[in-house]
Design a protein around this motif. Structure first.
Motif, short mmCIF file in Angstrom:
data_model
loop_
_atom_site.label_atom_id
_atom_site.label_comp_id
_atom_site.label_asym_id
_atom_site.label_seq_id
_atom_site.Cartn_x
_atom_site.Cartn_y
_atom_site.Cartn_z
N PRO A 140 0.80 -1.23 0.00
CA PRO A 140 0.00 0.00 0.00
C PRO A 140 0.83 1.28 0.00
O PRO A 140 0.44 2.27 -0.64
CB PRO A 140 -0.82 -0.12 1.29
N GLU A 141 1.96 1.26 0.68
CA GLU A 141 2.76 2.48 0.76
C GLU A 141 3.44 2.84 -0.55
O GLU A 141 3.89 3.98 -0.75
CB GLU A 141 3.84 2.33 1.86
N ARG A 142 3.47 1.90 -1.51
CA ARG A 142 4.09 2.17 -2.80
C ARG A 142 3.07 2.32 -3.92
O ARG A 142 3.44 2.51 -5.08
CB ARG A 142 5.07 1.04 -3.17
N GLU A 143 1.78 2.22 -3.58
CA GLU A 143 0.73 2.25 -4.59
C GLU A 143 0.17 3.67 -4.75
O GLU A 143 -0.03 4.39 -3.77
CB GLU A 143 -0.41 1.30 -4.19
N HIS A 144 -0.10 4.05 -6.01
CA HIS A 144 -0.62 5.39 -6.31
C HIS A 144 -1.69 5.29 -7.40
O HIS A 144 -1.89 4.24 -8.01
CB HIS A 144 0.51 6.30 -6.78
N GLY A 145 -2.35 6.42 -7.65
CA GLY A 145 -3.39 6.43 -8.67
C GLY A 145 -3.48 7.75 -9.40
O GLY A 145 -3.02 8.79 -8.91
N ILE A 146 -4.06 7.70 -10.58
CA ILE A 146 -4.39 8.87 -11.40
C ILE A 146 -5.85 8.73 -11.79
O ILE A 146 -6.32 7.62 -12.08
CB ILE A 146 -3.49 8.94 -12.65
N ASN A 147 -6.56 9.83 -11.83
CA ASN A 147 -7.99 9.78 -12.15
C ASN A 147 -8.19 9.24 -13.57
O ASN A 147 -7.64 9.80 -14.53
CB ASN A 147 -8.60 11.18 -12.03
N PRO A 148 -8.95 8.17 -13.73
CA PRO A 148 -9.14 7.58 -15.07
C PRO A 148 -9.96 8.44 -16.02
O PRO A 148 -9.99 8.18 -17.22
CB PRO A 148 -9.85 6.25 -14.77
N LEU A 149 -10.62 9.48 -15.47
CA LEU A 149 -11.41 10.39 -16.31
C LEU A 149 -10.67 11.69 -16.58
O LEU A 149 -11.28 12.66 -17.07
CB LEU A 149 -12.76 10.67 -15.63
N ASP A 150 -9.39 11.72 -16.29
CA ASP A 150 -8.58 12.92 -16.51
C ASP A 150 -8.63 13.30 -17.99
O ASP A 150 -8.19 12.55 -18.85
CB ASP A 150 -7.13 12.63 -16.10
N PRO A 151 -9.15 14.50 -18.32
CA PRO A 151 -9.25 14.89 -19.73
C PRO A 151 -7.90 15.08 -20.41
O PRO A 151 -7.81 15.00 -21.65
CB PRO A 151 -10.03 16.21 -19.67
N GLU A 152 -6.85 15.32 -19.63
CA GLU A 152 -5.52 15.46 -20.22
C GLU A 152 -5.09 14.15 -20.88
O GLU A 152 -4.48 14.16 -21.95
CB GLU A 152 -4.51 15.86 -19.15
N ILE A 153 -5.40 13.03 -20.24
CA ILE A 153 -5.08 11.73 -20.84
C ILE A 153 -6.09 11.41 -21.93
O ILE A 153 -5.73 10.94 -23.01
CB ILE A 153 -5.08 10.63 -19.76
N GLY A 154 -7.36 11.65 -21.65
CA GLY A 154 -8.40 11.51 -22.66
C GLY A 154 -8.71 10.09 -23.09
O GLY A 154 -8.92 9.82 -24.28
N ILE A 155 -8.77 9.18 -22.14
CA ILE A 155 -9.12 7.80 -22.48
C ILE A 155 -10.55 7.75 -22.99
O ILE A 155 -11.46 8.33 -22.39
CB ILE A 155 -8.97 6.88 -21.25
N GLU A 156 -10.76 7.08 -24.09
CA GLU A 156 -12.08 6.97 -24.70
C GLU A 156 -12.80 5.74 -24.13
O GLU A 156 -12.84 4.68 -24.74
CB GLU A 156 -11.95 6.88 -26.22
N TRP A 157 -13.37 5.91 -22.96
CA TRP A 157 -14.07 4.81 -22.31
C TRP A 157 -15.40 4.51 -23.01
O TRP A 157 -16.11 5.45 -23.38
CB TRP A 157 -14.33 5.14 -20.85
#
Length: 220
Positions: A140-157
């Motif tokens: 857990p102390e080494r785990e991180h996250g990025i918002n999957p809806l971040d428009p900068e990345i722009g994943i087409e879900w």
């Protein structure tokens, strides 16, 4: 198994050969020789995970500190998910790029993500079951996250399920409040491309050294 490189360097898709008859089918979803040909090294198996998700559940974007990071070999044994890899390595020529693979119980594809990359998936059917082999255990102390809806990345879900109905995304509180790619970069959380390459290359050399030691020890 046939493999195909993805847009994010180091990540690839594997499609197994299926043998079936009226009783069902058989396939090899992981085979070391094919994996080594595609990845250039063996998979150090430290943990195996299983995740079951309702339609619309969106998990990620998750990543771990490097070293040691956490490489993943992922498939979907029931249902369907859109599995996504994101290049979050600062200094990478493809920083911020993403690619996806449809993992389902029809084509039985798998995806490999080496250390230092971000991973996320969206469930397209109730009870979609994802299993993945990991190169290191959960820390857990080494785990991180990025918002999957971040428009900068722009994943087409996808916005429709496997059955064609509308999807409503469901995120954990941790994932929905995760920082954007830029925020994670500015805070120093993201792995650096050169350090990731150095770690992976070093691990590969250590694996080869151990293999040669085994050959000498047993006289093969």
């Amino acid at each position: 198994m046939e493999t195909r490189d993805l847009k994010v360097a180091g990540a690839w898709e594997g499609t197994p050969k299926k043998i079936g008859d009226d009783r069902g089918l058989f396939l090899e979803w992981f085979k070391e020789p094919a994996f080594v040909r595609a990845a250039g090294h063996t998979l150090n198996l430290a943990q195996a995970n299983c995740s079951v998700s309702a339609a619309g559940v969106l998990r990620g974007i998750h990543f771990a500190d490097v070293p040691p990071g956490q490489a993943k070999y992922v498939t979907c044994v029931k249902g369907a998910v859109l599995d996504v890899v994101v290049d979050i390595r600062v200094g990478s020529p493809t920083f911020g790029a993403w690619d996806s693979v449809l993992l389902d119980d029809k084509d039985r594809r798998a995806i490999y993500l080496p250390e230092g990359l971000g991973h996320a998936f969206l469930s397209l059917e109730d009870d979609s079951t994802v299993v993945y082999l990991c190169s290191s255990g959960y820390a857990p102390e080494r785990e991180h996250g990025i918002n999957p809806l971040d428009p900068e990345i722009g994943i087409e879900w996808p916005t429709t399920s496997r059955a064609g109905s509308a999807l409503e995304f469901t995120l954990s509180e941790k994932d929905s409040s995760a920082p954007s790619l830029s925020e994670a970069r500015d805070s120093g959380q993201l792995p650096r491309y050169g350090e990731v390459r150095e770690w992976i290359d070093g691990a590969t050399r250590r694996q080869k050294s151990v293999s040669m030691s085994d050959v000498k020890e047993f006289g093969v």
